[in-house]
Design a protein around this motif. Structure first.
Motif, PDB file in Angstrom:
ATOM      1  N   GLY A 187       0.791  -1.224   0.000  1.00  0.00           N
ATOM      2  CA  GLY A 187       0.000   0.000   0.000  1.00  0.00           C
ATOM      3  C   GLY A 187       0.819   1.267   0.000  1.00  0.00           C
ATOM      4  N   VAL A 188       2.084   1.197  -0.391  1.00  0.00           N
ATOM      5  CA  VAL A 188       2.908   2.399  -0.488  1.00  0.00           C
ATOM      6  C   VAL A 188       3.242   2.647  -1.954  1.00  0.00           C
ATOM      7  CG1 VAL A 188       3.860   2.037   1.808  1.00  0.00           C
ATOM      8  CG2 VAL A 188       5.097   1.181  -0.175  1.00  0.00           C
ATOM      9  N   PHE A 189       3.714   3.846  -2.244  1.00  0.00           N
ATOM     10  CA  PHE A 189       4.018   4.192  -3.626  1.00  0.00           C
ATOM     11  C   PHE A 189       5.087   5.279  -3.653  1.00  0.00           C
ATOM     12  CE2 PHE A 189       0.756   7.127  -2.243  1.00  0.00           C
ATOM     13  CZ  PHE A 189       1.089   8.339  -2.820  1.00  0.00           C
ATOM     14  N   ALA A 190       5.686   5.451  -4.817  1.00  0.00           N
ATOM     15  CA  ALA A 190       6.644   6.527  -5.023  1.00  0.00           C
ATOM     16  C   ALA A 190       6.057   7.522  -6.005  1.00  0.00           C
ATOM     17  CB  ALA A 190       7.971   5.983  -5.545  1.00  0.00           C
ATOM     18  N   LEU A 191       6.231   8.790  -5.695  1.00  0.00           N
ATOM     19  CA  LEU A 191       5.785   9.879  -6.566  1.00  0.00           C
ATOM     20  C   LEU A 191       7.021  10.590  -7.093  1.00  0.00           C
ATOM     21  CD1 LEU A 191       3.720  11.905  -7.754  1.00  0.00           C
ATOM     22  CD2 LEU A 191       3.838  13.133  -5.560  1.00  0.00           C
ATOM     23  N   GLY A 192       7.256  10.488  -8.394  1.00  0.00           N
ATOM     24  CA  GLY A 192       8.383  11.168  -9.009  1.00  0.00           C
ATOM     25  C   GLY A 192       7.969  12.511  -9.580  1.00  0.00           C
ATOM     26  N   LEU A 193       8.778  13.522  -9.317  1.00  0.00           N
ATOM     27  CA  LEU A 193       8.484  14.890  -9.795  1.00  0.00           C
ATOM     28  C   LEU A 193       9.646  15.370 -10.665  1.00  0.00           C
ATOM     29  CD1 LEU A 193       7.133  16.340  -6.438  1.00  0.00           C
ATOM     30  CD2 LEU A 193       5.774  15.788  -8.460  1.00  0.00           C
ATOM     31  N   PRO A 194       9.722  14.889 -11.910  1.00  0.00           N
ATOM     32  CA  PRO A 194      10.774  15.357 -12.805  1.00  0.00           C
ATOM     33  C   PRO A 194      10.590  16.833 -13.122  1.00  0.00           C
ATOM     34  CG  PRO A 194       9.154  14.072 -14.009  1.00  0.00           C
ATOM     35  CD  PRO A 194       8.813  13.932 -12.556  1.00  0.00           C
ATOM     36  N   VAL A 216       5.420  11.104 -12.137  1.00  0.00           N
ATOM     37  CA  VAL A 216       5.614   9.673 -12.335  1.00  0.00           C
ATOM     38  C   VAL A 216       5.112   8.938 -11.089  1.00  0.00           C
ATOM     39  CG1 VAL A 216       7.312   7.843 -12.680  1.00  0.00           C
ATOM     40  CG2 VAL A 216       7.615  10.055 -13.809  1.00  0.00           C
ATOM     41  N   LEU A 217       4.285   7.934 -11.290  1.00  0.00           N
ATOM     42  CA  LEU A 217       3.736   7.154 -10.183  1.00  0.00           C
ATOM     43  C   LEU A 217       4.256   5.729 -10.264  1.00  0.00           C
ATOM     44  CD1 LEU A 217       1.794   6.844  -7.774  1.00  0.00           C
ATOM     45  CD2 LEU A 217      -0.014   6.324  -9.426  1.00  0.00           C
ATOM     46  N   LEU A 218       4.876   5.271  -9.183  1.00  0.00           N
ATOM     47  CA  LEU A 218       5.365   3.898  -9.094  1.00  0.00           C
ATOM     48  C   LEU A 218       4.701   3.241  -7.893  1.00  0.00           C
ATOM     49  CD1 LEU A 218       7.318   1.674 -10.067  1.00  0.00           C
ATOM     50  CD2 LEU A 218       9.041   2.644  -8.518  1.00  0.00           C
ATOM     51  N   LEU A 219       3.810   2.273  -8.154  1.00  0.00           N
ATOM     52  CA  LEU A 219       3.065   1.616  -7.098  1.00  0.00           C
ATOM     53  C   LEU A 219       3.853   0.454  -6.523  1.00  0.00           C
ATOM     54  CD1 LEU A 219      -0.510   1.485  -8.678  1.00  0.00           C
ATOM     55  CD2 LEU A 219       0.355   3.121  -6.995  1.00  0.00           C
ATOM     56  N   GLY A 220       3.766   0.282  -5.209  1.00  0.00           N
ATOM     57  CA  GLY A 220       4.367  -0.867  -4.555  1.00  0.00           C
ATOM     58  C   GLY A 220       3.428  -2.048  -4.549  1.00  0.00           C
TER      59      GLY A 220
END
Length: 225
Positions: A187-194, A216-220
């Motif tokens: 239930g965690v994720f990474a939010l990339g802000l290029p 950019v959204l990277l789901l765990g």
């Protein structure tokens, strides 16, 4: 893919939280920024920039200048080192637009979590306020934050729940510490802000992209794909 409003949940039921790697250029490609500010922010209240840096980077200086022209008002610039905690907290809560820029992730975590909001607040913004967090200030908004050397994950403010916010021009999937963090938790994720990407989170679950370039959204693990 998981619904955006289910992924992006933030603290507080008032105001808007905007995160970006760098201050944007207010041109025709980002015309929605002033349009949304007219709709969302209480422009009668003093706009505020909080930064520990005595010299601004070019993109911040340009954004502040363009925003002052748009608002027809001078932005109050405050170095938090020069003010007591209560004075700074009142400036924050009384501003219609708040900009956070410069510094490091560790600096912003200490300032916000230990000086301004020692107890996790129910409300991080006043009604009619819009908070822009750029660079390291954006990176600290998640539940976790990437350390400055990209080697491990530290605790963030938790204002964007379940997130690791990567506010640099990096793809989260290319960072080993981020991949490992997402693999170890559900239930965690990474939010990339290029560069050029800006995400806006509203008080009632609104999720908006305020930029031509998308975050950019990277789901765990644990998310329905």
């Amino acid at each position: 893919m998981a619904d955006a409003s289910a992924v992006f949940q933030r603290l507080g039921t008032m105001g808007w939280l905007i995160v970006a790697g760098r201050p944007p250029v207010l041109d025709r490609f980002n015309a929605q920024i002033p349009e949304r500010l007219l709709e969302l922010a209480d422009l009668s209240r003093q706009p505020l920039l909080i930064t520990p840096d005595p010299v601004f980077e070019e993109d911040l200086e340009r954004f502040v200048g363009d925003l002052e022209i748009f608002l027809g008002a001078e932005i109050q610039i405050v170095n938090p080192i020069d003010l007591g905690d209560e004075s700074l907290r009142q400036l924050w809560l009384n501003a219609g637009i708040v900009l956070l820029a410069g510094g490091t992730g560790a600096f912003w975590h200490e300032l916000i979590a230990e000086r301004l909001f020692r107890i996790r607040p129910q409300e991080i913004l006043a009604e009619g306020a819009v908070l822009f967090a750029f660079g390291p200030a954006a990176g600290v908004m998640g539940a976790w934050m990437l350390d400055s050397k990209d080697q491990h994950i530290d605790q963030g403010l938790g204002w964007i729940m379940g997130a690791v916010v990567i506010a640099t021009n990096r793809d989260p999937a290319e960072i080993a510490a981020v991949r490992n963090h997402l693999e170890d938790r559900e239930g965690v994720f990474a939010l990339g802000l290029p560069d050029g990407a800006m995400l806006a989170l509203g008080p009632r679950g609104e999720v908006e992209v305020w930029s031509e370039k998308a975050p950019v959204l990277l789901l765990g693990s644990g998310w329905q794909r």
